[in-house]
Design a protein around this motif. Structure first.
Motif, PDB file in Angstrom:
ATOM      1  N   LYS B  31      -1.610   1.661   3.531  1.00 30.00           N
ATOM      2  CA  LYS B  31      -0.450   1.374   4.267  1.00 30.00           C
ATOM      3  C   LYS B  31      -0.553   2.477   5.672  1.00 30.00           C
ATOM      4  O   LYS B  31      -0.325   2.149   6.821  1.00 30.00           O
ATOM      5  CB  LYS B  31       0.689   1.944   3.525  1.00 30.00           C
ATOM      6  N   LYS B  32      -1.257   3.576   5.450  1.00 31.19           N
ATOM      7  CA  LYS B  32      -1.419   4.571   6.501  1.00 31.19           C
ATOM      8  C   LYS B  32      -2.436   4.354   7.424  1.00 31.19           C
ATOM      9  O   LYS B  32      -2.883   4.924   8.476  1.00 31.19           O
ATOM     10  CB  LYS B  32      -1.323   6.013   6.045  1.00 31.19           C
ATOM     11  N   GLY B  33      -3.120   3.223   7.065  1.00 29.62           N
ATOM     12  CA  GLY B  33      -4.531   2.954   8.162  1.00 29.62           C
ATOM     13  C   GLY B  33      -5.845   3.673   7.462  1.00 29.62           C
ATOM     14  O   GLY B  33      -6.697   3.276   8.132  1.00 29.62           O
ATOM     15  N   ASN B  34      -5.738   4.223   6.441  1.00 30.37           N
ATOM     16  CA  ASN B  34      -6.763   4.856   5.860  1.00 30.37           C
ATOM     17  C   ASN B  34      -7.942   3.803   5.257  1.00 30.37           C
ATOM     18  O   ASN B  34      -7.355   2.924   4.597  1.00 30.37           O
ATOM     19  CB  ASN B  34      -6.692   6.100   4.886  1.00 30.37           C
ATOM     20  N   PHE B  35      -9.012   3.998   5.523  1.00 28.87           N
ATOM     21  CA  PHE B  35     -10.226   2.947   5.016  1.00 28.87           C
ATOM     22  C   PHE B  35     -10.020   3.194   3.468  1.00 28.87           C
ATOM     23  O   PHE B  35      -9.962   4.253   2.971  1.00 28.87           O
ATOM     24  CB  PHE B  35     -11.450   3.163   5.680  1.00 28.87           C
ATOM     25  N   ILE B  36     -10.234   2.003   2.734  1.00 27.65           N
ATOM     26  CA  ILE B  36     -10.314   2.198   1.191  1.00 27.65           C
ATOM     27  C   ILE B  36     -11.701   1.298   0.756  1.00 27.65           C
ATOM     28  O   ILE B  36     -12.527   2.147   0.233  1.00 27.65           O
ATOM     29  CB  ILE B  36      -9.280   1.188   0.596  1.00 27.65           C
ATOM     30  N   ALA B  37     -11.950   0.405   1.311  1.00 28.71           N
ATOM     31  CA  ALA B  37     -13.150  -0.504   0.896  1.00 28.71           C
ATOM     32  C   ALA B  37     -13.608  -1.560   1.667  1.00 28.71           C
ATOM     33  O   ALA B  37     -12.813  -1.769   2.630  1.00 28.71           O
ATOM     34  CB  ALA B  37     -13.012  -0.845  -0.585  1.00 28.71           C
TER      35      ALA B  37
END
Lengths: 480, 279, 315
Positions: B31-37
């Motif tokens: 949601k915060k825009g952090n890369f996950i995968a």
């Protein structure tokens, strides 16, 4: 010594009180159609006009749907299951009382033999109402939850091959589950549905609970598109079934479809041969082959091929084709010129593709639409007559070597309505029953129908089941 | 301090974990825009392979005993239990929910497998019947698996949605091709890793990640697919998919996020067999 | 005899042959018979059928109380079913116990009924429970008294216990005595064989052993000549003809009492075996009360009104 030729034994037409013309049955009354358009329904056995029928358009359809809605809201949905049941029981009894009349009218309008209308169509229609009457006040025990709920107004479109019986298959469960109905009979066979409208009147069924609108394909198309329809049930061709399904995809209106078939009738070497011959005959020549679940592909184990065909052809030679009203007629008239043309077209393709045609020696009457019982030998899966539904008295004969091959060929079709298995070996019946992809499997019998027995197809043969406990689900909200 | 070993999220087809044949992947972020995968972005060819794998797996899966299928479904629950932490972490990252909420979802997902595991050898008893026809015939109706079911899983609770889609389809004896949520695909792939180690035969479940709009039309029109669960598709898209599914008259359903035997029966077909009773 | 090429006469070969016969599905056979029972026979074809049925009757009396007087009146009726109507054909045969054969033959000859054969039930009818010696003697006696048709019973006990060779040999032995002097009708007593599979097997067994006719029943056991049983036997003679080019006759007996029953039998013959079997050489009906009903229906056809038992003779 003279031969034992059967003298004509015609059923009397006098019992059939067919009016010269018919209105639409809407809100309990016969009324003239909005545009006053009419079409004729004819006797396919002699091409004589039987009656003039009203052609319903969108205005009439709207009137019928409104009548059904009003009857649903004001009367039918408020009635207890017990009271609904009483109406259905009444209808069943009225059909039994007037059975001979219905049988004669059905034979006249459809072309099918009186032996079949008298012994199958009409008694089974009454049985359907009797059976479903009993469900009306027991729905909470049917496995669809404590408070099963009707859809509301149901649109139903039925085919011409079993006019009254298909009406019964549609109307009886719809009413038992508390729906009201707008039903459109087939263009070429509207008469028994209109006669049924009279039965509704005699039964004092509240006006609007059953509405019968007559017409052609355009009428049916308009009916399923009416925005106030809660559920659609259709029996007919796969082609039209798909059109209906697409037209309802956006609204996501629940639909049940009973569509085409190309049933395989598999005869193993250890079959009870004489009964198998009868089963093949009954499977493809019953009702002139106008049967969606017909056993139109005979799959013969190769080592009994010659012996079996010899018996089959001899038996076919004894089939009596002719006047549908003669009590000794086995095979009657093809329902329409259009259907006859379709049968001829596919039959010609079979010959063009090199299959070996043989027809029973029958005297074909001068007038009317007729097609002699016919088999094609040497058919392979690659022939059109092995793949397309002919819907006529034409049997394609194929062979197989092993049980696995039989199943593979039987299932090698987009359809999945019916299949037949003939063998004296119990475990093989269950094995084949397991592997055949078809909704109805007749083992050592064929073309049996009963209101207690669910009917319907796999794959492109349709959606849902009719009859039995399972058939009720189609007319209840949220039931699977 | 040592660096985390991060997982490559791949497709699950025929029991293997290939990358997309197209070589594509796409990025998902929280949601915060952090890369996950970077999960694989499946192509329609991957979908075709998945359907073929499902088709090939069907006959032996459908003919496995219901008891055996039940045990395998229960085994999935066992294996998931051991991976709980990973599921929780993925759900938290993708759905931005608390660990408590994520734990609850994992619990429900595992319980769902257990519940459907028990159904596999009971559904036919409940749904089948013997029918008293008017004649000397024994007549019975059984519920049989449909074949290959395409599933677009509901994504609000991304793990639970996947399990609610798969478990009833498997309990019935069907094989599945599941398209994971485009935004929240990780639980589906981790579940695939559980499936791969829990005696589920290869091809019985196939899972694709990628762009929904690219994949679902092919799922709906594929002629080898017999049923569709469109629970994860919104109304408008669903109508279009329903239209193309008519080509081979697929059985198409959408469900609310509840478990029920109806979900199993929706992808079963009733077969009625007649036999004379005589001597 | 070419039929015998099918087996070599040993029990093993007989058993092997009978095992090649397809099974009979009882429900399917019943359905077919019931469907043919709905054939509607009217006007000219009904008249033809009634006269044909009369000429096919084996007019029978098989009572412990049979006397010479009873047998003589039966013979008179056999020759002239209705004394007031000479257009009526005589029956196919009279059928009596072996001690009545001489009386029947003599009386028939004396009243101009030389062409009517006398059939004798033999081989310890109806049970068949006697020594082979007694059965052979029984048959010899009947033939020496003038019987030209022998209605023998099979040993159902032997059949049901699997001693097919025993049954076969016995029929062969009786056939040998009959040789060209008497027609052999073999009674299967289908009511005791119970299953249609047994009916088919027993039919073939009898035909292979040399039966000229296969006959359903003694009339002393029910059920007797039910439509499905006759259907299966007609299928057997039809198929046996394909194998051997020999036409074997069929004789239902027991329970055929009305014109309707008889016409249904003729419909079965026509549609199952074929029109070739529609004559007294290949189809007989064992009956007694049937004749009067046929006569009354015949009157109804010519006068248009229903007749009464007062207008037919009780013999």
């Amino acid at each position: 010594m003279s031969d034992f030729e059967y003298a004509p034994a015609p059923e009397s037409k006098a019992i059939a009180n067919i009016s010269k013309d018919y209105g639409l049955f809407i809100n309990g009354k016969f009324i003239a159609s909005h545009n006053k358009k009419r079409f004729e329904t004819i006797n396919p056995a002699n091409e004589e006009v039987l009656a003039k029928i009203s052609l319903a358009d969108e205005v009439d359809i709207d009137k019928a749907v409104k009548a059904a809605r009003s009857a649903y809201v004001k009367v039918w949905s408020k009635l207890s299951g017990k009271e609904r049941a009483k109406y259905l029981f009444r209808i069943a009894r009225l059909l039994q009382e007037r059975s001979r009349e219905f049988a004669v009218v059905e034979s006249l309008d459809n072309g099918k033999p009186i032996r079949e209308t008298r012994d199958i169509d009409i008694p089974l229609s009454a049985a359907h109402f009797f059976y479903h009457a009993g469900w009306a006040d027991k729905l909470e025990f049917a496995g669809f939850g404590d408070k099963p709920k009707a859809h509301g107004v149901v649109a139903q479109i039925i085919p011409w091959n079993f006019p009254l019986l298909m009406l019964a298959w549609k109307i009886a469960p719809a009413l038992a589950t508390g729906n009201t109905v707008v039903l459109k009979p087939a263009e070429t066979t509207p008469l028994t549905a209109l006669l049924f409208a009279e039965v509704c009147q005699q039964a004092d069924l509240p006006p609007g609970v059953v509405n019968i609108i007559t017409g052609d394909g355009s009428t049916g198309a308009a009916l399923v598109k009416h925005p106030d329809i809660d559920k659609v049930a259709f029996t007919g061709s796969t082609e039209v079934g798909k059109l209906i399904a697409r037209s309802l995809a956006v609204s996501n209106t629940p639909v049940t479809l009973e569509l085409g078939g190309k049933g395989a009738n598999i005869v193993f070497e250890d079959a009870p041969i004489d009964q198998a011959v009868e089963g093949i005959i009954n499977g493809i020549f019953f009702n002139q082959g106008h049967v969606c679940c017909a056993g139109s592909r005979l799959l013969l184990q190769e080592n009994i091929h010659d012996e079996f065909l010899n018996k089959l052809q001899k038996r076919m030679s004894k089939i009596r084709l002719g006047d549908p009203l003669d009590k000794n007629t086995d095979i009657g008239a093809i329902n329409s010129a259009a259907q006859l043309a379709k049968i001829h077209e596919l039959s010609s393709s079979g010959q063009a593709e090199g299959a070996d045609i043989w027809s029973a020696p029958c005297q074909i009457p001068n007038k009317g639409f007729w097609f002699a019982p016919t088999i094609f030998k040497g058919v392979t899966q690659a022939h059109r007559i092995a793949r397309e539904e002919i819907f006529g008295p034409v049997l394609s004969v194929l062979t197989f070597r092993t049980p696995q091959e039989a199943i593979e060929k039987a299932n090698n079709t987009p359809f999945g309505l019916s299949a037949g298995v003939w063998t004296d070996k119990g475990s093989r019946i269950l094995w084949a029953g397991n592997h055949l992809k078809a909704g109805v499997i007749w083992a050592n019998t064929f073309n049996k129908f009963d209101p207690a027995s669910p009917f319907g197809g796999y794959k492109e043969s349709g959606w849902g089941r009719e009859g039995g406990r399972h058939g009720l689900g189609a007319y209840l909200k949220g039931a699977k | 301090m040592s660096l985390d070993i991060k997982k490559t999220y791949k497709l699950f087809i025929a029991g293997a974990f290939p990358r997309s044949e197209s070589g594509r992947s796409y990025e998902i972020r929280d949601k915060k825009g952090n890369f996950i995968a970077n999960p694989a972005q499946a192509s329609r060819k991957d979908l075709r392979d998945a359907v073929l794998a499902a088709k090939n797996a069907h006959s032996s899966w459908a003919s496995a005993t219901a008891y055996n299928r039940g045990q395998i479904l229960y085994r999935i629950a066992e294996i998931m239990e051991g991976r709980s932490e990973q599921f929780v972490a993925e759900i938290m990252a993708m759905e931005s929910v608390s660990s408590k909420q994520a734990q609850l979802q994992v619990r429900q997902a595992i319980d769902t497998w257990v519940w459907y595991a028990g159904w596999s050898d009971k559904i036919s008893t409940i749904a089948g019947s013997t029918n008293p026809v008017a004649g000397s015939f024994f007549n019975f109706t059984v519920a049989e698996p449909l074949g290959v079911v395409g599933i677009v899983a509901e994504e609000k609770s991304s793990l639970l949605g996947v399990v609610l889609g798969l478990a009833p389809v498997l309990a019935a004896g069907n094989c599945a091709v599941l398209i994971a949520s485009q935004k929240r695909p990780l639980s589906a792939i981790t579940l695939a890793e559980c499936l791969a180690t829990s005696d589920v035969p290869a091809g019985v479940v196939n899972i694709l990640t990628g762009l929904s709009d690219e994949l679902t039309p092919h799922l709906a029109s594929h002629m080898e697919i017999d049923g569709l669960d469109l629970s994860g598709v919104d109304g408008k898209s669903a109508a279009a998919l329903r239209i193309s599914s008519v080509d081979n008259l697929k059985r198409v359903h959408s469900f609310s996020a509840e478990k029920s035997p109806e979900r199993i029966l929706s992808f079963m077909e009733y077969k009625t067999l007649w036999h004379p009773i005589g001597v | 005899m070419s039929a015998l090429n099918l087996i070599d006469g040993s029990e093993t070969s007989l058993r092997r042959f009978l095992q090649t016969l397809p099974g009979v599905d009882q429900i399917g056979a019943q359905e077919r018979a019931a469907m043919l029972g709905t054939r509607s026979i009217k006007t000219t074809s009904k008249k033809w059928a009634i006269d044909m049925a009369i000429s096919m009757i084996d007019l029978t009396t098989l009572e412990g109380a049979d006397t010479a007087g009873k047998v003589r009146s039966l013979c008179s009726k056999a020759l002239r079913p209705d004394p007031q109507d000479a257009s009526i054909p005589h029956v196919g045969a009279v059928c009596v116990y072996n001690d009545m054969v001489g009386i029947a033959r003599k009386h028939l000859d004396s009243i101009g009924g030389q062409s009517i054969p006398v059939a004798a039930v033999a081989t310890a009818f109806p049970s068949g429970r006697a020594s082979r010696k007694v059965k052979l003697q029984d048959t010899k006696d009947a033939i020496s008294l003038g019987a030209t048709e022998i209605d023998m019973v099979i040993d159902r006990g032997a059949f049901l216990s699997g001693q097919l060779g025993e049954v076969f040999d016995e029929i062969r032995a009786i056939k040998e005595i009959c040789s060209d002097k008497a027609h052999l009708k073999v009674i299967l007593e289908t009511g005791e064989l119970v299953t249609l599979d047994n009916v088919r097997k027993a039919s073939y067994l009898a035909m292979l052993a040399g039966a000229d006719f296969i006959k359903t029943s003694t009339g002393k056991v029910t059920p007797a000549a039910t439509a499905p049983v006759v259907l299966v036997m007609l299928e057997a003679v039809r198929d046996f003809f394909e194998l051997s080019q020999i036409r074997i006759g069929v004789k239902p007996a027991g329970g055929i009492r009305t014109t309707k029953d008889a016409i249904k039998q003729l419909v079965l013959v026509k549609e199952i075996a074929g029109a070739e079997w529609l004559n007294p050489e290949l189809f007989r009906i064992g009956a007694s009360a049937l004749l009067n009903d046929l006569l009354m229906q015949r009157m109804k056809l010519s006068t248009g009104r229903y007749s009464s038992a007062n207008y037919v003779t009780v013999d």
